[in-house]
Design a protein around this motif. Structure first.
Motif, PDB file in Angstrom:
ATOM      1  N   ASP A 294       8.911  -4.655   3.023  1.00 16.94           N
ATOM      2  CA  ASP A 294       9.097  -5.375   4.280  1.00 16.94           C
ATOM      3  C   ASP A 294       8.661  -6.829   4.090  1.00 16.94           C
ATOM      4  N   PHE A 295       8.770  -7.618   5.161  1.00 17.92           N
ATOM      5  CA  PHE A 295       8.497  -9.049   5.039  1.00 17.92           C
ATOM      6  C   PHE A 295       7.042  -9.318   4.661  1.00 17.92           C
ATOM      7  N   SER A 296       6.105  -8.542   5.214  1.00 17.12           N
ATOM      8  CA  SER A 296       4.690  -8.783   4.920  1.00 17.12           C
ATOM      9  C   SER A 296       4.380  -8.548   3.448  1.00 17.12           C
ATOM     10  N   GLU A 297       5.007  -7.531   2.845  1.00 16.39           N
ATOM     11  CA  GLU A 297       4.775  -7.267   1.423  1.00 16.39           C
ATOM     12  C   GLU A 297       5.423  -8.346   0.562  1.00 16.39           C
ATOM     13  N   LEU A 298       6.592  -8.816   0.984  1.00 13.00           N
ATOM     14  CA  LEU A 298       7.244  -9.912   0.272  1.00 13.00           C
ATOM     15  C   LEU A 298       6.373 -11.169   0.316  1.00 13.00           C
ATOM     16  N   ALA A 299       5.852 -11.484   1.504  1.00 13.65           N
ATOM     17  CA  ALA A 299       5.009 -12.672   1.653  1.00 13.65           C
ATOM     18  C   ALA A 299       3.753 -12.564   0.795  1.00 13.65           C
ATOM     19  N   MET A 300       3.163 -11.373   0.740  1.00 13.83           N
ATOM     20  CA  MET A 300       1.972 -11.174  -0.080  1.00 13.83           C
ATOM     21  C   MET A 300       2.288 -11.365  -1.561  1.00 13.83           C
ATOM     22  N   ALA A 301       3.431 -10.854  -2.002  1.00 17.12           N
ATOM     23  CA  ALA A 301       3.819 -10.989  -3.407  1.00 17.12           C
ATOM     24  C   ALA A 301       3.996 -12.460  -3.789  1.00 17.12           C
ATOM     25  N   LEU A 302       4.606 -13.244  -2.920  1.00 13.32           N
ATOM     26  CA  LEU A 302       4.814 -14.663  -3.210  1.00 13.32           C
ATOM     27  C   LEU A 302       3.491 -15.434  -3.188  1.00 13.32           C
ATOM     28  N   LYS A 303       2.605 -15.047  -2.301  1.00 12.55           N
ATOM     29  CA  LYS A 303       1.284 -15.679  -2.264  1.00 12.55           C
ATOM     30  C   LYS A 303       0.528 -15.411  -3.557  1.00 12.55           C
ATOM     31  N   ASN A 304       0.610 -14.172  -4.039  1.00 11.79           N
ATOM     32  CA  ASN A 304      -0.074 -13.821  -5.281  1.00 11.79           C
ATOM     33  C   ASN A 304       0.537 -14.527  -6.482  1.00 11.79           C
ATOM     34  N   ALA A 305       1.863 -14.631  -6.484  1.00 10.59           N
ATOM     35  CA  ALA A 305       2.556 -15.190  -7.648  1.00 10.59           C
ATOM     36  C   ALA A 305       2.468 -16.710  -7.712  1.00 10.59           C
ATOM     37  N   TYR A 306       2.587 -17.363  -6.557  1.00 10.10           N
ATOM     38  CA  TYR A 306       2.703 -18.823  -6.555  1.00 10.10           C
ATOM     39  C   TYR A 306       1.639 -19.540  -5.716  1.00 10.10           C
ATOM     40  N   GLY A 307       0.850 -18.789  -4.959  1.00 15.21           N
ATOM     41  CA  GLY A 307      -0.140 -19.432  -4.103  1.00 15.21           C
ATOM     42  C   GLY A 307       0.465 -20.131  -2.907  1.00 15.21           C
ATOM     43  N   ILE A 308       1.651 -19.679  -2.458  1.00 16.99           N
ATOM     44  CA  ILE A 308       2.313 -20.304  -1.305  1.00 16.99           C
ATOM     45  C   ILE A 308       2.327 -19.323  -0.133  1.00 16.99           C
ATOM     46  N   GLU A 309       2.549 -19.860   1.067  1.00 18.79           N
ATOM     47  CA  GLU A 309       2.614 -19.037   2.274  1.00 18.79           C
ATOM     48  C   GLU A 309       4.063 -18.946   2.739  1.00 18.79           C
ATOM     49  N   LEU A 310       4.551 -17.725   2.905  1.00 19.64           N
ATOM     50  CA  LEU A 310       5.913 -17.501   3.389  1.00 19.64           C
ATOM     51  C   LEU A 310       5.857 -17.123   4.862  1.00 19.64           C
ATOM     52  N   THR A 311       6.637 -17.814   5.691  1.00 20.52           N
ATOM     53  CA  THR A 311       6.661 -17.537   7.124  1.00 20.52           C
ATOM     54  C   THR A 311       8.102 -17.372   7.595  1.00 20.52           C
TER      55      THR A 311
ATOM     56  N   SER B 247      10.247 -17.067  11.730  1.00 22.49           N
ATOM     57  CA  SER B 247      10.205 -16.858  13.183  1.00 22.49           C
ATOM     58  C   SER B 247      11.363 -15.979  13.630  1.00 22.49           C
ATOM     59  N   SER B 248      12.053 -15.398  12.655  1.00 23.36           N
ATOM     60  CA  SER B 248      13.234 -14.586  12.950  1.00 23.36           C
ATOM     61  C   SER B 248      12.876 -13.105  13.043  1.00 23.36           C
ATOM     62  N   PRO B 249      13.080 -12.470  14.202  1.00 24.72           N
ATOM     63  CA  PRO B 249      12.844 -11.020  14.313  1.00 24.72           C
ATOM     64  C   PRO B 249      13.714 -10.220  13.348  1.00 24.72           C
ATOM     65  N   ALA B 250      14.924 -10.706  13.084  1.00 22.94           N
ATOM     66  CA  ALA B 250      15.824  -9.990  12.176  1.00 22.94           C
ATOM     67  C   ALA B 250      15.246  -9.932  10.765  1.00 22.94           C
ATOM     68  N   ILE B 251      14.673 -11.040  10.305  1.00 26.58           N
ATOM     69  CA  ILE B 251      14.104 -11.071   8.954  1.00 26.58           C
ATOM     70  C   ILE B 251      12.927 -10.112   8.842  1.00 26.58           C
ATOM     71  N   TYR B 252      12.149  -9.983   9.918  1.00 23.83           N
ATOM     72  CA  TYR B 252      11.039  -9.026   9.906  1.00 23.83           C
ATOM     73  C   TYR B 252      11.534  -7.589   9.730  1.00 23.83           C
ATOM     74  N   SER B 253      12.761  -7.331  10.127  1.00 23.50           N
ATOM     75  CA  SER B 253      13.298  -5.966  10.038  1.00 23.50           C
ATOM     76  C   SER B 253      13.976  -5.676   8.705  1.00 23.50           C
ATOM     77  N   TYR B 254      14.168  -6.692   7.871  1.00 26.59           N
ATOM     78  CA  TYR B 254      14.867  -6.505   6.605  1.00 26.59           C
ATOM     79  C   TYR B 254      13.998  -5.764   5.585  1.00 26.59           C
ATOM     80  N   ALA B 255      14.683  -5.077   4.658  1.00 30.85           N
ATOM     81  CA  ALA B 255      14.036  -4.529   3.463  1.00 30.85           C
ATOM     82  C   ALA B 255      14.478  -5.377   2.274  1.00 30.85           C
ATOM     83  N   PHE B 256      13.553  -5.639   1.361  1.00 35.58           N
ATOM     84  CA  PHE B 256      13.835  -6.520   0.227  1.00 35.58           C
ATOM     85  C   PHE B 256      13.668  -5.760  -1.085  1.00 35.58           C
ATOM     86  N   ASN B 257      14.701  -5.836  -1.915  1.00 35.96           N
ATOM     87  CA  ASN B 257      14.647  -5.313  -3.281  1.00 35.96           C
ATOM     88  C   ASN B 257      14.831  -6.500  -4.220  1.00 35.96           C
ATOM     89  N   VAL B 258      13.762  -6.873  -4.901  1.00 35.17           N
ATOM     90  CA  VAL B 258      13.826  -8.090  -5.698  1.00 35.17           C
ATOM     91  C   VAL B 258      12.790  -8.035  -6.811  1.00 35.17           C
TER      92      VAL B 258
END
Length: 316
Positions: free
Chosen positions: A253-270, A272-283
């Motif tokens: 989900d979006f929270s796990e994606l954001a955590m992965a990017l924070k760990n990898a690059y030290g950046i914050e992913l945000t 404001s889209s409800p649709a993006i919060y509902s997406y599943a990411f395979n990457v």
């Protein structure tokens, strides 16, 4: 170190102006001497401030009264005396502070950084970014080897010991082993705890209730809110690939994606889209790529866009 450089360094330390690197240099010199060579007990009080004050009083008169042309000959014996005084005072202060020390040794990593630890029993721990680990100071004497993953993710390669079990506490979850390797992902921001076994067997419990026994390439996913869990197959190499700069996300989900990017690059992913919060990411995230390249791949999954302002990236 030249006399004048030593004088300046010591002066900065006494006056509290030393940089972390300079403090580290002094500490390394101090740590080269065993504690039992540092005698004495001071009266109770503000030990550190008193140490600084006493050293300063002892040294300052000689710095300002010594003729410049004789400085190199006169300062040396006083510098040696100051070193001795410094070692005794700091040693005493450390001894007096010993009783107030935490019973644990704490280790942590910032965003974008990893750390490898070797425990006293030769077990190896890799800490992922933004993680915190505690190890008891009496770990070598413990009949049950217990450590605490208070935050984040870690991979454990545990040295076998048939009479001394090894237990990792991560929130309310306890993972018990005798000798094996496994990965625990337990970030507070994420709703689930994931434990994946690479070799051997582990027993996973929650508040003394057994949940599952896992073997090679098996994973338990425990939901912290519902307290429900499931066991599934999982390639263990993928779960711990973050040690090599690779992160595999499957139905994240979006929270796990954001955590992965924070760990990898030290950046914050945000977003404001409800649709993006509902997406599943395979990457697959590879830290050898730039963050812009990685974000282009992520945005293309659901035909989104992104914009960056310093260390904050918005997905929209």
């Amino acid at each position: 170190m030249k006399t004048e450089n030593f004088r300046e360094l010591l002066s900065k330390y006494i006056e509290g102006r030393a940089t972390p690197a300079e403090i580290d240099l002094i500490e390394k010199w101090y740590n080269s001497h065993p504690d039992d060579e540092l005698p004495g007990i001071l009266a109770e009080g503000d030990y550190e401030d008193r140490i600084r004050e006493e050293i300063y009083k002892a040294v300052k008169p000689y710095w300002y009264r010594t003729p410049v042309r004789r400085l190199s000959l006169v300062v040396i014996p006083y510098a040696a005396a100051v070193i001795l005084l410094f070692s005794i005072c700091i040693g005493v202060w450390r001894k007096l502070s010993l009783a107030e020390r935490s019973p644990f040794l704490s280790y942590s990593t910032p965003g974008g950084k990893l750390k490898r630890l070797v425990l006293p029993d030769s077990s190896v721990v890799w800490l992922n970014a933004a993680s915190k680990l505690r190890v008891s100071r009496d770990f070598p004497e413990q009949k049950v080897r217990e450590i605490y993953l208070d935050e984040g993710e870690a991979f454990f390669d545990v040295t076998g010991d048939a009479v001394r079990p090894f237990i990792v506490h991560s929130g309310g979850i306890a993972t018990r082993v005798l000798g094996t390797s496994f990965n625990i992902k337990a970030y507070k921001e994420l709703p689930e705890v994931k434990i994946t076994v690479s070799s051997g067997r582990v027993k996973v419990s929650h508040e003394n209730t057994a949940l599952a026994i896992l073997e090679h390439d098996r994973q338990i996913i425990y939901n912290k809110r519902s307290r429900k869990f499931r066991v599934q197959g999982q390639e263990s190499d993928l779960s711990s690939a973050w040690r090599d700069g690779r992160i595999f996300l499957r139905n994240a989900d979006f929270s796990e994606l954001a955590m992965a990017l924070k760990n990898a690059y030290g950046i914050e992913l945000t977003t404001s889209s409800p649709a993006i919060y509902s997406y599943a990411f395979n990457v697959r995230i590879n830290t050898s790529r730039s963050v812009e390249t990685t974000m282009s791949i992520i945005a293309s999954i659901h035909q989104n866009h992104f914009r960056r302002k310093e260390n904050v990236i918005e997905l929209y």
